[in-house]
Design an enzyme around this catalytic site. Structure first.
Site, short mmCIF file in Angstrom:
data_model
loop_
_atom_site.label_atom_id
_atom_site.label_comp_id
_atom_site.label_asym_id
_atom_site.label_seq_id
_atom_site.Cartn_x
_atom_site.Cartn_y
_atom_site.Cartn_z
N GLN A 75 -12.17 41.70 22.09
CA GLN A 75 -11.86 41.43 20.69
C GLN A 75 -11.99 39.94 20.44
OE1 GLN A 75 -7.71 41.90 19.92
NE2 GLN A 75 -7.94 42.14 17.72
N SER A 78 -8.93 35.72 17.37
CA SER A 78 -8.18 34.46 17.32
C SER A 78 -9.05 33.27 17.66
CB SER A 78 -7.00 34.52 18.30
OG SER A 78 -6.07 35.49 17.90
N GLU A 193 -3.65 47.84 16.96
CA GLU A 193 -3.22 46.97 18.06
C GLU A 193 -1.70 46.90 18.12
OE1 GLU A 193 -4.45 42.60 19.71
OE2 GLU A 193 -4.05 42.76 17.57
#
Length: 384
Positions: A75, A78, A193
């Site tokens: 993923q 961030s 998530e």
């Protein structure tokens, strides 16, 4: 092919099983010392998002490789300057003929060192407000424009990575949802998530999916009981294990130990009921995943305090001579992480207050200005 890799999925991918039945299935496999189905970020985050937002063509392209373990996923959300404020991300994707070209930097990427593919959120239109200029992509990780660098943790493991994107390329039609609608798709991923972190995880461990880790060509028997995608031991500090530790060390009658165990037992039962209500469709606060994630942080710290009270100084020992081979010390070191990853507990409380309770938002002028008019921290696109 039998629909048992992730049986909770609807056909043709699964069998529409309940969470409880799926958990029972995994327990049966574990009792028989069988290698469980492959499980990683692809199952946890990608499949639910693709099923909700992707075209049928993209679903058929990517879901089979997740279910049979042929592709590992990570993923790419961030960034160094965009963690809690994810919509402030600066990684950009620009069209170049039939492809997208990506430049930027991501961080805290779980399993990135083993990933073949990634879900990526990047800015495609800096001229609009920050939440509206994002798009959601599937990106090949193993290409010249991508560099993955593991980050060593206090546990000694490298569960997370930083990822540098310098001209990485994405096929033009590998966009999930519509261009510019990436924030809505991203929230679907984040919802799953948080629910998974909060107690909805039903996957196995033992083999790392994808072509990078080298597990595809190994006999199944070599991988039974091995570390899973994120490393660490399979056993967790739950009430049954800690209760057994307390009895073995004659601490079950200690009032402090009993209080810790009672608190842990209560939290575990509440989590079971909460997740059951979510699956049954009878929980309707609009913030179930956020509530579950906060409770998970409390579960972890409660188990930490309980094992410290039971074992005393022995809780800090590691290695084969330690109690349960040092699982207590590993848990203690990890215990600060759940309140941070997947969105901090403070962010979860903000979401609950604003979206579930209807409290007013904090003033945020950046929501009204085009992204390219906001002040940003500098981002290095090249590793030093």
């Amino acid at each position: 092919d039998a629909g048992l890799s992730d049986p909770r999925l609807r056909p043709p991918w699964g069998r529409s099983w309940t969470r409880d039945r799926t958990v029972q299935f995994h327990e049966i496999l574990a009792d028989r010392k069988m290698l469980p189905p492959p499980y990683g970020m692809g199952n946890f985050l990608v499949i639910p998002t693709l099923m909700e937002h992707a075209s049928e063509e993209l679903q058929n392209r990517f879901i089979p490789g997740i279910l049979d373990g042929q592709a590992g996923w990570c993923q790419l959300f961030s960034e160094p300057g965009a963690g809690s404020d994810l919509a402030g991300l600066q990684t950009r994707a620009e069209q170049d003929g039939d492809e997208w070209v990506v430049h930027g930097q991501k961080v805290w990427t779980t399993g990135g060192q083993w990933a073949d593919l990634a879900i990526l959120v990047a800015r495609t239109d800096p001229g609009v407000v920050k939440h509206r200029g994002l798009s959601y992509f599937v990106m090949p990780v193993r290409q010249p424009g991508v560099e993955v660098r593991p980050l060593r943790e206090a546990t000694g493991e490298a569960m997370f990575n930083e990822v540098f994107l310098d001209g990485a390329r994405i096929p033009g039609d590998w966009v999930v949802g519509d261009v510019g609608d990436g924030w809505r798709v991203t929230n679907t991923t984040l919802r799953h998530e948080r629910a998974g972190i909060g107690g909805d995880f039903t996957g196995g461990g033992g083999a790392i999916p994808g072509t990078v880790a080298g597990h595809l060509d190994r006999p199944a028997g070599d991988l039974v009981g091995a570390a899973g995608l994120i490393g660490g031991r399979a056993r967790r500090l739950d009430f049954p294990l800690l209760g057994t530790m307390a009895r073995q060390r004659n601490r079950a009658g200690d009032p402090v130990v009993r209080q810790h165990l009672a608190h842990l037992y209560t939290l575990e039962r509440i989590t079971e009921w909460h997740m059951g209500r979510i699956k049954a469709g009878s929980a309707a606060t609009g913030a179930e995943g956020n509530l579950a994630k906060i409770r998970n942080s409390l579960l972890v710290t409660t188990a930490r305090d309980a094992v410290a009270a039971i074992l005393g100084p022995d809780a800090l020992l590691t290695g084969p001579e330690a109690v349960e081979e040092g699982v207590a010390a590993e848990h203690i070191i990890r215990s600060v992480a759940p309140s941070i990853y997947g969105g901090t507990d403070q962010i979860q409380r903000n979401i609950i207050g604003e979206r579930a309770l209807g409290l007013p938002r904090e003033p945020d002028p950046s929501r009204e200005l085009p992204f390219d008019q906001l002040l940003h921290n500098p981002v290095r696109s090249q590793p030093r």
